[in-house]
Design an enzyme around this catalytic site. Structure first.
Site, PDB file in Angstrom:
ATOM      1  CG  ASP A  14      -2.282   0.763   1.141  1.00 28.60           C
ATOM      2  OD1 ASP A  14      -2.262   1.308  -0.128  1.00 28.60           O
ATOM      3  OD2 ASP A  14      -3.213   0.616   1.775  1.00 28.60           O
ATOM      4  CB  CYS A 239      -5.986   3.254  -3.114  1.00 28.95           C
ATOM      5  SG  CYS A 239      -6.692   2.696  -4.727  1.00 28.95           S
TER       6      CYS A 239
END
Ligand code: COA
Ligand code: ZN
Length: 302
Positions: A14, A239
């Site tokens: 991430d 994201c």
């Protein structure tokens, strides 16, 4: 509260998936090595997704191949949103995978180019195939509180998707506040809605710190009995397909919160400092949660 908590550090996945600077495989492995040296027992190391969609993760197989040498015994997981990703992950020797199902139509479209029904079915088939291959599984329910495109998401919607992932064999359900929009009250409401059907010991939360609520949300989850958390060293994260998503809850902030609350994480701030310093050097910018800044000030000779 004396029971230990389990932290999965997601900084190599991430954290790095959205960075302008692309780390070399060797640098990613060094980050993982430093995380393990800091006491982190579980790391999400890469994602097996389209290299066109996320070029930062194109070397996922090489990262997995290098792990045994730099971080023996580490619990490592990789993101695999579809069967193709799972096949690549199995070939590369993955032992734990995660599927990512978003709770709204638009977020699934933007993230994995599928409508909600297709994404649900593909996540189910990927979980079943992983299970058949003897691989441990996590299932993210992304945008579990608020979606950047569709707004607030009803807890019942999220719980229904989590139930389907559990039925398909997910060993862990990860409720993800992908854009860091949740408040502690909203997270508590979601966890309360999930409690009857999703066992607490298989529940994790994945938090982002966009508005500074990361630690408050972690506390709400702790009070609800959750003991599994995702966090990212230095708070690196976000994201690429979710506008407004900022960094993850910093692992060091969660570690300090846990420590000050009598909960053991097995992770040292000193060790995290070294991992974050390495990431800062690689990415060419300062990183770190609030507790790391405090830790560094405390260490500096006056
Ligand atoms: N890994 C690598 N390549 C993949 C893949 C995977 N998991 N899944 C599909 N592909 C390839 C296909 O083989 C095909 O390649 P080709 O054009 O050379 O034949 C191409 O990608 C398109 O395949 P398709 O099934 O039509 O996929 P898509 O274009 O609809 O994209 C995803 C679907 C899921 C692969 C893509 O949206 C993706 O990778 N998203 C990234 C999600 C992500 O990482 N988000 C951040 C974390 S939550
Ligand atoms: Zn995230």
């Amino acid at each position: 509260m004396s029971q230990a908590i389990v932290i999965t550090d997601v900084s190599p996945r991430d954290g790095l998936q959205n960075q302008a600077v692309h780390l070399s495989t060797q640098a990613k492995l060094e980050l993982v090595r430093l995380l393990q040296a800091a006491g982190v027992a579980s790391v999400e190391v890469a994602s097996f997704v389209s290299p066109r969609a996320v070029p930062q993760m194109a070397d996922a197989a090489a990262v997995l191949a290098g792990l045994a040498a730099v971080a023996p015994g580490l619990r490592s997981s990789v993101l695999t949103p579809n069967l193709k990703g799972l096949e690549r992950a199995i070939e590369a020797g993955a032992r734990e995978i995660a599927v990512v199902l978003s709770a709204t139509e638009t977020m699934n479209q933007r993230n994995i180019n599928m409508d909600l029904a297709t994404a649900t079915a593909v996540s189910e088939e990927t979980l079943r195939a992983a299970l058949a291959a003897g691989i441990a599984t996590r299932a993210y329910i992304a945008v579990a509180v608020e979606c950047p495109f569709e707004g607030l998401v009803a807890p019942a919607t999220v719980v229904a998707l989590a139930e389907r992932m559990l039925a398909a064999g997910a060993s862990e359900i990860v409720f993800a506040d992908t854009i860091g929009a949740a408040s502690p009250a909203q997270l508590r409401a979601l966890l309360q809605a999930a409690a009857p059907s999703i066992p607490l010991e298989r529940t994790a939360v994945h938090l982002h710190d966009t508005r500074g609520f990361g630690v408050a949300n972690a506390w709400a989850a702790l009070e609800a009995g959750v003991r599994r958390f995702d966090a990212s060293a230095g708070g690196i994260g976000g994201c690429p397909f979710a506008p407004g998503a900022a960094g993850n809850l910093a692992t060091e902030d969660l570690v300090l919160l846990a420590r000050q609350s009598g909960l053991d994480t097995g992770i040292s701030l000193e060790g995290l400092d070294a991992a974050v310093a390495f990431a800062e050097q690689q990415l060419g910018r300062p990183l770190g949660g609030r507790s790391l800044a405090w830790h560094r000030r405390k260490r500096k000779p006056q």
